[in-house]
Enzyme design. Structure first.
Site, PDB file in Angstrom:
ATOM      1  N   SER A 129      60.764  52.624  33.159  1.00 57.65           N
ATOM      2  CA  SER A 129      59.453  52.261  33.698  1.00 57.65           C
ATOM      3  C   SER A 129      59.361  52.621  35.178  1.00 57.65           C
ATOM      4  CB  SER A 129      59.200  50.762  33.493  1.00 57.65           C
ATOM      5  OG  SER A 129      60.292  50.003  33.991  1.00 57.65           O
ATOM      6  N   ASN A 132      64.918  39.765  33.855  1.00 56.31           N
ATOM      7  CA  ASN A 132      63.807  39.050  33.202  1.00 56.31           C
ATOM      8  C   ASN A 132      63.085  38.113  34.172  1.00 56.31           C
ATOM      9  OD1 ASN A 132      64.821  40.388  31.053  1.00 56.31           O
ATOM     10  ND2 ASN A 132      65.406  38.584  29.853  1.00 56.31           N
ATOM     11  N   THR A 146      11.438  41.246  29.845  1.00 53.57           N
ATOM     12  CA  THR A 146      12.243  40.657  28.771  1.00 53.57           C
ATOM     13  C   THR A 146      12.074  41.595  27.593  1.00 53.57           C
ATOM     14  OG1 THR A 146      10.407  39.342  27.916  1.00 53.57           O
ATOM     15  CG2 THR A 146      11.837  38.248  29.511  1.00 53.57           C
ATOM     16  N   HIS A 147      13.093  41.716  26.763  1.00 52.09           N
ATOM     17  CA  HIS A 147      13.101  42.673  25.641  1.00 52.09           C
ATOM     18  C   HIS A 147      12.812  44.090  26.124  1.00 52.09           C
ATOM     19  CE1 HIS A 147      12.774  39.130  22.948  1.00 52.09           C
ATOM     20  NE2 HIS A 147      11.944  38.683  23.887  1.00 52.09           N
ATOM     21  N   SER A 163      22.115  69.677  39.129  1.00 50.74           N
ATOM     22  CA  SER A 163      22.358  70.660  38.081  1.00 50.74           C
ATOM     23  C   SER A 163      21.855  72.002  38.590  1.00 50.74           C
ATOM     24  CB  SER A 163      21.592  70.246  36.819  1.00 50.74           C
ATOM     25  OG  SER A 163      21.369  71.373  35.998  1.00 50.74           O
ATOM     26  N   LYS A 178      16.866  67.870  38.626  1.00 50.27           N
ATOM     27  CA  LYS A 178      17.668  66.716  38.221  1.00 50.27           C
ATOM     28  C   LYS A 178      18.498  66.128  39.353  1.00 50.27           C
ATOM     29  CE  LYS A 178      19.299  66.138  34.206  1.00 50.27           C
ATOM     30  NZ  LYS A 178      20.320  66.241  33.168  1.00 50.27           N
ATOM     31  N   GLU A 205      26.837  55.920  35.923  1.00 46.76           N
ATOM     32  CA  GLU A 205      27.333  56.195  34.564  1.00 46.76           C
ATOM     33  C   GLU A 205      28.837  55.970  34.491  1.00 46.76           C
ATOM     34  OE1 GLU A 205      24.407  59.630  32.877  1.00 46.76           O
ATOM     35  OE2 GLU A 205      25.456  60.080  34.714  1.00 46.76           O
TER      36      GLU A 205
HETATM   37  N1  ARG Z   1      61.593  46.889  33.316  1.00 44.93           N
HETATM   38  C1  ARG Z   1      61.656  45.669  32.592  1.00 44.93           C
HETATM   39  C2  ARG Z   1      60.222  45.120  32.365  1.00 44.93           C
HETATM   40  O1  ARG Z   1      59.354  45.545  33.024  1.00 44.93           O
HETATM   41  C3  ARG Z   1      62.460  44.673  33.360  1.00 44.93           C
HETATM   42  C4  ARG Z   1      63.092  43.616  32.515  1.00 44.93           C
HETATM   43  C5  ARG Z   1      64.182  44.200  31.689  1.00 44.93           C
HETATM   44  N2  ARG Z   1      64.911  43.198  30.953  1.00 44.93           N
HETATM   45  C6  ARG Z   1      65.706  43.479  29.937  1.00 44.93           C
HETATM   46  N3  ARG Z   1      66.276  42.464  29.354  1.00 44.93           N
HETATM   47  N4  ARG Z   1      65.924  44.692  29.507  1.00 44.93           N
HETATM   48  O2  ARG Z   1      59.983  44.280  31.542  1.00 44.93           O
END
Ligand code: ARG
Length: 368
Positions: free
Chosen positions: A33, A120, A165-166, A287, A293, A300
């Site tokens: 990650s 964690n 309204t509507h 455009s 336009k 949008e």
């Molecule tokens: N990169 C992990 C996450 O975002 C960190 C926690 C990883 N924990 C593990 N037990 N592998 O959740």
């Protein structure tokens, strides 16, 4: 799939101690990650420094070791900030990358920082710290946008406008009445943002992998240092609660719903058929083929991006709805929707305010 010579050796991984086989590089990439959670580098370092202080207070680190770790972490932060931090193949996420680099700078003492800590409770802490900062930024964005609505309502209070309204012409109202209708909605959104920030501003650190921390660290002191209002009492909640992310994504969705509704009104009103308002040129496009336009692309896109944000909310709820208790790696999927929603809201709120500030009202209403 085969194991590849290029894959990182297990010994360089945070968790590689008991593994002997080389991993599959496809799995390595899949598991990572770092390419998006590097955004957490600063909060990860601040959290680690608070943890080092708590370890020192319990005598797990000497005063010297604590100082070495804290200074080393300052150096790691400086490398991120000046763009010299080199991400290595075994850096799975920001937590392992920062710890790896710390140990390179200060030597084996760096390894002591992880005593009793798990990624964690670390990732849960980092995400809350990061989101708190984002909420503060978004609160300021919201205040600025609401001010622009109110300012415009004050300046234009004489303009009488058709009320519908509507989508049928109903009764005359003031244009400012319409504007303030959205200012009130945004005020409620801003209050919801402040409330949700207060709800999640609790410290998960000290929850360990799931069962708590065996060293009786002073969690209240860590909470105080990191600006949390208190600690999360249940360690399973600490590591696995992602409700605050869902709540934020809901907030983002609700706010974008309002942005989308205003955009729809203004898109209609800027057509030749209605002819009520004209957007400032810098929020429109033209455009080459049809020079008459003036397309309301900004509005949008604002309307379109609301769908994107609602999707992040629904998607992440699907991700977590079937998880067994405590931490599961599925939870790593929380960051991309969170980052994307925070960035999207930041730009949409600013743009919305500028569009209202700069448009011209061209319709002067005579009732029937
Ligand atoms: N990169 C992990 C996450 O975002 C960190 C926690 C990883 N924990 C593990 N037990 N592998 O959740």
């Amino acid at each position: 799939m085969t194991h590849n010579e290029d894959s990182a050796p297990q010994t360089t991984r945070l968790w590689g101690g008991r593994f002997s086989a080389k991993s599959d590089p496809i799995m390595d990439e899949f598991n990572k990650s770092i390419h998006y959670d590097r955004r957490l580098f600063k909060v990860d370092i601040v959290g680690s420094q608070a943890y080092a202080r708590a370890l020192k207070c319990k005598g797990i680190l000497s005063e010297e070791e604590e100082a070495t770790i804290i200074n080393g972490l300052d150096q790691v932060r400086a490398e991120w900030e000046n763009g010299t931090f080199k991400i290595m193949p075994a850096d799975e996420d920001i937590h392992s990358a920062n710890e790896r680099r710390l140990s390179e700078i200060i030597g084996p003492t760096g390894g002591k920082l992880h005593t009793g800590r798990s990624r964690n409770d670390q990732v849960a802490t980092d995400t809350r710290l990061w989101l708190r900062e984002q909420c503060e930024k978004l609160e300021a964005d919201m205040r600025k946008m609401i001010d622009l609505f109110v300012q415009r309502a004050e300046d234009d209070s004489d303009i009488i406008f058709p009320g519908y309204t509507h989508l049928q012409r109903a009764q005359p109202i003031r244009w400012s009445h319409w504007l303030l209708n959205y200012a009130w909605r945004f005020k409620a959104d801003a209050e919801r943002l402040t409330q949700l920030k207060e709800r999640f501003n609790l410290l998960p650190l000290g929850s360990g992998a799931l069962a708590g921390n065996p060293f009786e660290l002073d969690r209240l002191a860590m909470a105080k240092e990191l600006g949390f209002a208190g600690v999360i009492q249940n360690s399973l909640v600490g590591v696995s609660d992602r409700d605050f992310i869902i709540e934020f994504l809901f907030w983002a969705s609700m706010t974008m719903l309002h942005v989308s509704q205003i955009s729809e009104d203004l898109i209609l009103w800027s057509t030749a058929e209605f002819g009520f308002v004209q957007l400032h040129e810098c929020y429109t496009t033209g455009s080459s083929l049809m020079p008459q336009k003036k397309n309301p692309d900004s509005l949008e896109l604002l309307r379109g991006k609301s769908g994107r944000v609602f999707g992040k909310l629904a998607g992440f709820m699907m991700t977590v709805k079937g998880l067994p208790s405590s931490y599961n790696k599925d939870m790593q999927e929380d960051k991309e929707p969170l980052f994307d929603a925070a960035d999207t809201l930041d730009s949409c709120i600013s743009l919305m305010g500028s569009i209202i500030h700069t448009l011209t009202v061209i319709f002067y209403f005579f009732f029937y």
